[in-house]
Scaffold this active site. Structure first.
Site, PDB file in Angstrom:
ATOM      1  N   SER A 192      19.160  41.424  31.037  1.00 23.65           N
ATOM      2  CA  SER A 192      19.705  42.735  31.205  1.00 23.65           C
ATOM      3  C   SER A 192      20.811  43.185  31.782  1.00 23.65           C
ATOM      4  O   SER A 192      20.920  42.423  32.680  1.00 23.65           O
ATOM      5  CB  SER A 192      18.462  43.498  31.696  1.00 23.65           C
ATOM      6  OG  SER A 192      18.751  44.937  31.710  1.00 23.65           O
ATOM      7  N   GLU A 233      37.757  36.095  28.820  1.00 21.89           N
ATOM      8  CA  GLU A 233      37.715  34.771  28.643  1.00 21.89           C
ATOM      9  C   GLU A 233      36.631  33.890  28.836  1.00 21.89           C
ATOM     10  O   GLU A 233      36.028  33.221  28.029  1.00 21.89           O
ATOM     11  CB  GLU A 233      39.143  34.081  29.326  1.00 21.89           C
ATOM     12  CG  GLU A 233      39.387  32.794  28.794  1.00 21.89           C
ATOM     13  CD  GLU A 233      40.505  32.204  29.641  1.00 21.89           C
ATOM     14  OE1 GLU A 233      41.741  32.963  29.437  1.00 21.89           O
ATOM     15  OE2 GLU A 233      40.784  31.193  30.318  1.00 21.89           O
ATOM     16  N   ARG A 261      40.467  37.450  32.440  1.00 23.20           N
ATOM     17  CA  ARG A 261      39.702  36.192  32.608  1.00 23.20           C
ATOM     18  C   ARG A 261      38.147  36.271  32.359  1.00 23.20           C
ATOM     19  O   ARG A 261      37.457  35.568  32.094  1.00 23.20           O
ATOM     20  CB  ARG A 261      39.991  35.994  34.254  1.00 23.20           C
ATOM     21  CG  ARG A 261      41.621  35.439  34.304  1.00 23.20           C
ATOM     22  CD  ARG A 261      42.140  34.600  33.357  1.00 23.20           C
ATOM     23  NE  ARG A 261      43.495  34.312  33.622  1.00 23.20           N
ATOM     24  CZ  ARG A 261      44.728  34.849  33.198  1.00 23.20           C
ATOM     25  NH1 ARG A 261      44.273  35.911  32.473  1.00 23.20           N
ATOM     26  NH2 ARG A 261      45.566  34.426  33.560  1.00 23.20           N
TER      27      ARG A 261
END
Lengths: 148, 148, 148, 148, 148, 148, 148, 148, 148, 148
Positions: free
Chosen positions: E115, E92, E89
């Site tokens: 960063s 995704e 996830r």
């Protein structure tokens, strides 16, 4: 025992005895040192006789002799493209000149390929004042696409 | 115009005029036909003079001449491993003999590589009653790993 | 024993003895610590003399000394692109500046490459009030594409 | 218009006008020619002022000026590993020396990375009787892993 | 011993003793439990002191303490994209929102990055009548592309 | 017209009109600027009303309005891992902290995932004397593996 | 002990005792045999009670019980696409019907997904004179993209 | 005209006329709307009669009718694993449950596969107070490995 | 014991006893030697009776007999495309003739596939004065896409 | 014009004229319809005479005739493994039986390969009351690894 394990064992024995590929090849038979080296690295087959000579020289057992006479699952590179610089340069030649080889071989011979099976090769040192050169000569049978 | 578009244009012109690579190479200059073919396929550079001669022969414009003299982004294969059988056989040689070449070149020359830049090559037909053979001779400068 | 197993053994010994790469390099010889570190990580060769000194320092046996003097199958990354952030940043530099390096080196030197074999490198600390900097200086021989 | 199309247009203009990267950089401003070249190849941004100067020099329109000042989607290589030999040699350095850089930078600086963002670089020619060398100096801020 | 083997050993000990990550983190020190968990999973370093406390708690030896204080070769995923649904996830989110993050961060901060090194993170439970929610807060220093 | 072509057209219009994402979001509606930006970049849907407002603002036609209200084929990255440094840093976070997130979320919530669909996010600037920081807050519903 | 080793041990025990998945599922509890089989193959969790019953049935120790109750790193395929023909056919269904599922689910439910977490499944035999059929029924909660 | 171009044309027509897949399916014939949708998305064939009806409805020409009746080169996903979340969830099911399906189908039916060719499927809405569910029923002929 | 380990054990036994595949097949039963060889290489199942005969012949235990009767996770190639030249030639046939097979089978049979499950095969030697030939005859049931 | 464009043009002409591959093959010459179909799909060469006949039949120009007589860059699959189910089944045969073919051909013929160049093939319908079958007969010259 897998062929990879046998190759590792042969490399260990070679290192322990301080042998060169040339010395091993001479012990194995009168054939091409390239072919013998390829066989010991798990890419070609030895005859039973050659494998037997090697066995005496490097202290291998009967089952290992049989394994050396079996056609191996070929493919010597852990990754493609190869990460090792010496081998990568050959990959680079295929990348740079692949389409050129195709164009010129087809122009000379017609539609077909250069065999990598009915194939012979030599490697030698070319003396050169600007730095010696590696000379590789390949000769493969031209196989035309046949029609039936 | 990209180099790929120029290569496509050259291939079209070659086909329409019914020219061989050999004929084009002769028109371009006295240099190696392999190098000239590679340049026309987008892998090597021509000198401005050579590119100029080609331009007259194949009706290219000035900007295309300039493009032929620029170092191209090399890499002639649409996929790795190459799907074309003729070119794949060379890939197969690297797969089968890569570690053997490494072993034998390092034994003879020490730790280093065969240059693919300071490199020369010839392709010729080897007459053979069992079927003619493709002969390729490569010669690359040996470059040792230097220490500073 | 494979080179990977030897590298693992060396890393274990280094950790157990609490040694730094610098200390090991000083024990091995007067050469470049970068080269020595690369050799111990399985990417470069030591001379037999250097390998012998290392053997005493880290308690390696004769066969391991021989292995350190053999050209290794180079390639230090378990995956490409590298997942480790420190190493990835170098990959990123190649991704971002690769075509720029090509453009500027070819403009200055002509068609060719910077050798990664006839190559030297230094790493140092650059003091800076805003935060110290890593300074890397590379120097590689320019190799022009030769014509024969 | 995409950034790739703009890069192609700039390369065409550069070729038609017979300009070098150095000449273009001088027209753009007093900054680093590496940065300017990278920007023109679609990897860095120009300031609006720099982009404006370039626009006059290469006959670009306002929308193209705006595009040059936008951060591009970085990544200059059509494939990884790069097939072009000049660029591949840098990839090879990462492959061969990546773990060495990691070992030595961490020994000197602690756990962290060399920034590829707060980063500077120079390329120059190193005269050498055995063949001139390419010299690249990189300087990147060391960034330690912070704890909060 | 490799870092992967140490991680496996720590997971075994955790399971046998029936410990939670929270309990282990409390034993290690007052720092971030996320950082401690990441270190035990082979992605971050502990200080020698923290590693020492852990060693007592989980019965590790001195060499393992030293290993925990070494910067690891980072990269925790056996494959990319990750096959585990919880971790996927996040992948995704990068796939769906990556270009959006780029657009909005660059609009707000200019050309640069957030960063992942000078970086902090918190995970907490967000009570919600429709089903509790996972709340993750990330804070990374903005690093602008610098010019020199 | 594909969604990619529509995104390109929107980017061109945004550039020509000199608009920011914030300005566009304000014209589209009172919803989340992240969601609106993602929709314009081809990753989320607008309501017909929102798409209609955008159409007036950026001069889109009816068919383009309909396309903006259709669920797109999601996936904003041309390659995985992403080559752009800003986006790569998020990929790196998944690589470094993926298994840590899994360990800690499962410890707190049990076996399940954080939804990337029932999900909300905010991006803001965190003032900091050592350099401003990007702050990203994510909140996703925890979904336990259900048993039936 | 890793989860993979535990799965291998369970498969060995199942084979030696000549058990079917159905028999094992009945011994573990009244839940779904699909879920139990998936758990034993390393993809789902058992409750401690279920794992305890399994332990008696297959002679597992306490630490193995604990491991079965931990959420595993999911992903059951050694390669993607899967090489096993039975599993590949499901991959083929995703390849052939993926975009159709997307089109029809979105038309019926709006923009969102079918959950693979809040998900249930049954497999049964469908008697058929032309050859029995495998019947698989899936039911997953529809999750709409939420706006906040 | 390629099948991809025809699919794009159909999607444009559908959008301009404001049609749903259901409406189009009803116009095409009495068959399965899943099959019709798949055919319009370039994955299945229509009969000439069905294609003819579609042609009237969406204003396609004769050659496009013929193309719809030709078996397409199947494969609807631009990348594997699919980046779109709705489709990825199905890929995840294969990843998580692939080996379970194999185990249970083989236990029930013997060594063989569920056909993806002699295959039928239905998608429907399952009313549920906790949120409606997507119900997918698949039925494929079991094909045993035959011996001859 | 995994199926891979069993295959390795069978290969070792075959080598030590100096047996051919033909001899083993004759000992196993009257069925197809291709099927038996595939089963011993881990790709097909034996009946319990056949596995029992093999067990006596090669000294396998009961658990190994059971393993030989289980459907294996199929897929015999360590990499795709296969690196072994003999196997690669078959991959090359799929590459070169795949679309031709599709065109001609669909023209003759309609939309569907040749089954690889309800499938039979023979390999034989074809005497030929120009060099003997390998003759492979495949016969697979045609499976049309069914409509329900 | 590229070979891919020519293939697309031929497919369009075939569709518009309502021709079958068989009809086209009969117009081209007395040779193998498989070879002719492969040539029209861009994988084989026609003789100039055959290409000339095709040109009349499908209204191609001279330059297209020349292109059909040039050896193409072979490789007919847009991705590996192929996503189309009909073609995938052949890939599956290589995956399942590849090592079996290797074992049996090498046992019968020795170390070598079946040529995919000096190769012939036939496809026919096998009448069968349980459903007709596709019969494919392949015959390739055995090429032993030669020694020189």
């Amino acid at each position: 025992m897998t062929r990879e394990e046998l190759t590792a064992k042969i490399l260990d024995a070679k290192r322990k005895k301080g042998l060169s590929w040339k010395q091993i090849a001479e012990a194995v038979g009168p054939g091409s040192p390239i072919l013998y080296t390829a066989a010991l690295l798990g890419q070609m087959t030895l005859t039973k006789e050659e494998a037997g000579k090697l066995a005496k020289f490097l202290e291998l057992d009967e089952s290992e002799v049989a394994l050396l006479a079996e056609p191996p699952y070929r493919g010597s590179l852990p990754a493609v493209p190869p990460t090792d610089p010496l081998i990568y340069r050959f990959h680079e030649l295929v990348q740079t000149y692949g389409t050129t080889w195709k164009a010129l071989i087809e122009e000379e011979f017609g539609d077909g390929i250069m065999s990598a099976i009915d194939f012979d090769m030599e490697i030698s040192r070319e003396q050169n004042p600007k730095g010696d050169r590696v000379r590789i000569t390949m000769s493969g049978k031209f196989l035309p696409y046949k029609r039936y």
